[in-house]
Design a protein around this motif. Structure first.
Motif, mmCIF file in Angstrom:
data_model
loop_
_atom_site.group_PDB
_atom_site.id
_atom_site.type_symbol
_atom_site.label_atom_id
_atom_site.label_comp_id
_atom_site.label_asym_id
_atom_site.label_seq_id
_atom_site.Cartn_x
_atom_site.Cartn_y
_atom_site.Cartn_z
ATOM 1 N N ASP A 187 0.816 -1.216 0.000
ATOM 2 C CA ASP A 187 0.000 0.000 0.000
ATOM 3 C C ASP A 187 0.853 1.271 0.000
ATOM 4 N N GLU A 188 2.013 1.235 0.669
ATOM 5 C CA GLU A 188 2.754 2.471 0.906
ATOM 6 C C GLU A 188 4.052 2.591 0.123
ATOM 7 N N PHE A 189 4.523 1.509 -0.495
ATOM 8 C CA PHE A 189 5.814 1.542 -1.170
ATOM 9 C C PHE A 189 5.820 2.555 -2.307
ATOM 10 N N ASP A 190 6.828 3.406 -2.301
ATOM 11 C CA ASP A 190 6.984 4.410 -3.355
ATOM 12 C C ASP A 190 8.208 4.020 -4.177
ATOM 13 N N PRO A 191 8.024 3.402 -5.336
ATOM 14 C CA PRO A 191 9.169 2.904 -6.099
ATOM 15 C C PRO A 191 10.051 4.035 -6.596
ATOM 16 N N PRO A 192 11.335 3.785 -6.718
ATOM 17 C CA PRO A 192 12.243 4.829 -7.215
ATOM 18 C C PRO A 192 11.975 5.119 -8.688
ATOM 19 N N ALA A 193 12.323 6.308 -9.082
ATOM 20 C CA ALA A 193 12.148 6.682 -10.487
ATOM 21 C C ALA A 193 13.114 5.878 -11.357
ATOM 22 N N LEU A 194 12.629 5.362 -12.483
ATOM 23 C CA LEU A 194 13.458 4.586 -13.408
ATOM 24 C C LEU A 194 13.420 5.223 -14.788
ATOM 25 N N SER A 195 14.539 5.183 -15.464
ATOM 26 C CA SER A 195 14.566 5.677 -16.835
ATOM 27 C C SER A 195 13.799 4.718 -17.729
ATOM 28 N N ARG B 231 13.368 0.662 -17.359
ATOM 29 C CA ARG B 231 12.045 0.039 -17.337
ATOM 30 C C ARG B 231 11.970 -1.095 -18.358
ATOM 31 N N VAL B 232 12.493 -0.838 -19.548
ATOM 32 C CA VAL B 232 12.480 -1.869 -20.589
ATOM 33 C C VAL B 232 13.320 -3.070 -20.163
ATOM 34 N N ARG B 233 14.506 -2.806 -19.632
ATOM 35 C CA ARG B 233 15.384 -3.899 -19.190
ATOM 36 C C ARG B 233 14.716 -4.721 -18.094
ATOM 37 N N LEU B 234 14.076 -4.037 -17.153
ATOM 38 C CA LEU B 234 13.409 -4.742 -16.063
ATOM 39 C C LEU B 234 12.258 -5.598 -16.595
ATOM 40 N N GLY B 235 11.479 -5.029 -17.505
ATOM 41 C CA GLY B 235 10.365 -5.772 -18.078
ATOM 42 C C GLY B 235 10.822 -7.005 -18.831
ATOM 43 N N LEU B 236 11.884 -6.861 -19.645
ATOM 44 C CA LEU B 236 12.396 -7.991 -20.418
ATOM 45 C C LEU B 236 12.973 -9.069 -19.507
ATOM 46 N N ALA B 237 13.673 -8.644 -18.452
ATOM 47 C CA ALA B 237 14.253 -9.609 -17.518
ATOM 48 C C ALA B 237 13.154 -10.375 -16.775
#
Length: 380
Positions: free
Chosen positions: A61-69, A73-79
């Motif tokens: 509910d409270e987690f504020d994710p860090p800003a990603l370029s 974002r693409v690398r994270l999604g593909l991984a």
């Protein structure tokens, strides 16, 4: 976070919960339904687990994710997609329910109620109090135990309805009959209680017989829209109108107005959304796993429907903090009977209810939802 292959991501703060991604299929759920629905599906099927459900809910509910370029974002999604491949395309847990037909039609409402309540009377008995009152208990007036707080609530409703011997009362959404029995035994009234769940009605009738008030209380499986035109001196609706929905709230109020004698009192006790812009049907986990089509409306919308129907509002009282306490009691009681719950309802449904009771309580604690009693009179 700990993964099935032994990999881990350590927490950045002390005393943090641990999430266990047990199988790659969990990542498939996250990708196919980002947000609470995907997380919920993975938790229900066991591919995602946590060591502390209460703290895990706070993180979600409270987690504020860090800003990603964009590149990250693409690398994270593909991984994530690559890691999910071994799990194959995820199947939704068999418990997930989507209903057909017109939203809030009598037929669809009956199906929604059956999905929720036909888990079994014995399952609900594991976490409710002895009276099996399934709505907000009231602790703020001095009660210390769940049983006493529910008794306080029933008597508060009876007082607001101005019950007196010989009156005829309608209990809309009567549950397992706790208020109907209380009103008949303590105030000498006659009560018609209605529910859409046949198993619930069967147990309610047994409880009526055990209380010795069969000549005063009738429990019927019926939709409020299909009651024969009759006259009641008072109407209690406790924990029911949040399932009526925006499309039917005016019909609901008009129907109850028509069933009430001039001068009679309505007491509507219901969960309300505190953000008027909130779209409750967008809470896909709750509407697919707990109560399909559940739609708590803002207090202002309920009052508008009541006044449009012709009622005069007599008073409104809120019990947000009381429901948060009630839900903590229910969650603790369920935790104390996990083996029995899993034997009765299965491990997946037990997971759903452990999650739901805590998430609902968090909503009241955080001020997202509240409970209000609206008292109104049909003018003479």
């Amino acid at each position: 976070m700990r993964f099935w292959d032994g990999g881990a991501v350590t927490a950045t703060v002390a005393d943090a919960p641990t999430f266990f991604v047990r199988r790659p299929v969990a990542l498939g759920h996250f990708l196919s339904a980002p947000g609470t629905l995907g997380l919920g599906r993975a938790y229900v099927d066991g591919s995602l687990a946590v060591d502390d459900l209460d703290r895990a809910l706070l993180v979600v509910d409270e987690f504020d994710p860090p800003a990603l370029s964009v590149t990250d974002r693409v690398r994270l999604g593909l991984a994530t997609a690559a890691a999910a491949v071994p799990g194959g395309l995820p199947r939704r847990p068999s418990l997930e329910r989507t209903l057909n037909g017109q939203l809030h039609s009598a037929e669809r409402d009956a199906e929604a109620v059956r999905y929720h309540y036909d888990v079994g009377n014995a399952f609900f008995a594991l976490f409710l109090d002895e009276s099996m009152t399934y709505s907000c208990a009231i602790f703020s007036k001095g009660a210390q135990t769940l049983e006493d707080a529910q008794r306080v609530k029933r008597e508060l409703v009876a007082g607001k309805l101005e019950l007196a011997p010989g009156m005829r009362v309608l209990d809309v959404g009567c549950g397992w009959g706790s208020f109907a029995i209380h009103a008949a035994r303590e105030h000498g009234v006659e009560v018609l209680g209605i529910t859409l769940s046949e198993p619930q009605a069967q147990l309610a009738r047994e409880k009526v017989a055990q209380a010795g008030v069969e000549d005063q209380v009738e429990i019927r499986v019926a939709d409020y829209r299909r009651l024969p035109r009759s006259s009641f001196d008072a109407i209690a609706s406790i924990g029911m109108s949040e399932h009526v929905g925006e499309r039917q709230i005016d019909v609901y109020a008009q129907t109850l107005f028509g069933l009430l004698r001039p001068g009679g009192v309505l007491l509507n006790h219901a969960i309300a959304a505190l953000d008027p812009a909130h779209e409750p049907l967008e809470d896909l986990f709750s509407t697919r796993y707990v109560f399909p089509d559940g739609e708590p409306l803002p207090l202002s919308r309920v009052q508008l429907a009541v006044e449009r129907a012709g009622f005069h509002t007599l008073g409104v009282e809120g019990f947000r903090e009381d429901y948060a306490v009630t839900l903590r009691h229910w969650a603790q009681r369920l935790d104390e009977h996990l083996d029995e719950a899993e034997a009765l309802a299965g491990i997946e449904r037990t997971r759903v209810w452990r999650l739901y009771l805590r998430a609902a309580g968090q909503g009241f604690d955080a001020g997202l939802t509240a409970v209000y009693q609206v008292r109104a009179r049909r003018p003479l």
